[in-house]
Design a protein around this motif. Sequence first.
Motif, mmCIF file in Angstrom:
data_model
loop_
_atom_site.group_PDB
_atom_site.id
_atom_site.type_symbol
_atom_site.label_atom_id
_atom_site.label_comp_id
_atom_site.label_asym_id
_atom_site.label_seq_id
_atom_site.Cartn_x
_atom_site.Cartn_y
_atom_site.Cartn_z
ATOM 1 N N HIS A 79 32.916 39.767 41.862
ATOM 2 C CA HIS A 79 32.530 38.364 41.745
ATOM 3 C C HIS A 79 31.290 38.134 42.608
ATOM 4 C CE1 HIS A 79 34.789 38.557 45.489
ATOM 5 N NE2 HIS A 79 34.212 37.418 45.848
ATOM 6 N N GLN A 80 30.725 36.955 42.500
ATOM 7 C CA GLN A 80 29.604 36.569 43.358
ATOM 8 C C GLN A 80 29.693 35.080 43.612
ATOM 9 O OE1 GLN A 80 26.521 38.070 40.758
ATOM 10 N NE2 GLN A 80 25.821 35.991 40.353
ATOM 11 N N HIS A 81 29.029 34.629 44.670
ATOM 12 C CA HIS A 81 29.032 33.217 45.055
ATOM 13 C C HIS A 81 27.787 32.950 45.897
ATOM 14 C CE1 HIS A 81 30.599 34.999 48.737
ATOM 15 N NE2 HIS A 81 31.591 35.504 48.023
ATOM 16 N N PRO A 82 27.427 31.676 46.073
ATOM 17 C CA PRO A 82 26.193 31.353 46.801
ATOM 18 C C PRO A 82 26.325 31.392 48.325
ATOM 19 C CG PRO A 82 27.220 29.346 46.014
ATOM 20 C CD PRO A 82 28.032 30.493 45.467
ATOM 21 N N HIS A 83 27.470 31.822 48.836
ATOM 22 C CA HIS A 83 27.717 31.839 50.279
ATOM 23 C C HIS A 83 27.393 33.198 50.894
ATOM 24 C CE1 HIS A 83 30.506 29.241 48.102
ATOM 25 N NE2 HIS A 83 30.333 28.392 49.099
ATOM 26 N N PRO B 261 24.140 36.129 49.829
ATOM 27 C CA PRO B 261 24.451 35.205 48.747
ATOM 28 C C PRO B 261 24.128 35.809 47.373
ATOM 29 C CG PRO B 261 23.288 34.053 50.506
ATOM 30 C CD PRO B 261 23.249 35.524 50.825
ATOM 31 N N ASN B 262 25.002 35.521 46.428
ATOM 32 C CA ASN B 262 24.840 35.895 45.017
ATOM 33 C C ASN B 262 24.864 37.396 44.739
ATOM 34 O OD1 ASN B 262 24.641 33.135 44.109
ATOM 35 N ND2 ASN B 262 22.660 33.133 45.124
ATOM 36 N N GLN B 263 25.312 38.216 45.684
ATOM 37 C CA GLN B 263 25.474 39.650 45.425
ATOM 38 C C GLN B 263 26.869 39.876 44.850
ATOM 39 O OE1 GLN B 263 24.549 41.549 49.267
ATOM 40 N NE2 GLN B 263 22.830 42.499 48.224
ATOM 41 N N GLU B 264 26.928 40.602 43.740
ATOM 42 C CA GLU B 264 28.216 40.905 43.132
ATOM 43 C C GLU B 264 28.929 41.949 43.985
ATOM 44 O OE1 GLU B 264 30.111 41.818 38.750
ATOM 45 O OE2 GLU B 264 27.955 42.046 39.040
#
Length: 78
Positions: free
Chosen positions: A15-19, A52-55
């Motif tokens: 998954h990825q997220h902006p944190h 941030p945003n790395q899968e």
Amino acid sequence: MVDLTFEEGGEGAFHQHPHEQISYLVSGSIEYEIKGVEKVILHSGDSIYVAPNQEHGCRALKKSRLFDIFTSVRKDFL
């Protein structure tokens, strides 16, 4: 901060997220992958940084306890 436990063979799906995230392995052993960047085996006391945003995802090689620390706050965990 999120306190996670994994049984042997348990997975944290990619998954990825902006944190920003730091994962700290309290106990056990986990194979941790940041897609396209690195794949490592973490042992008790090890940590890894996820931009941030790395899968990324993981798989427990044995029963494990992991602390995930985020900035900014992950409101979906509140």
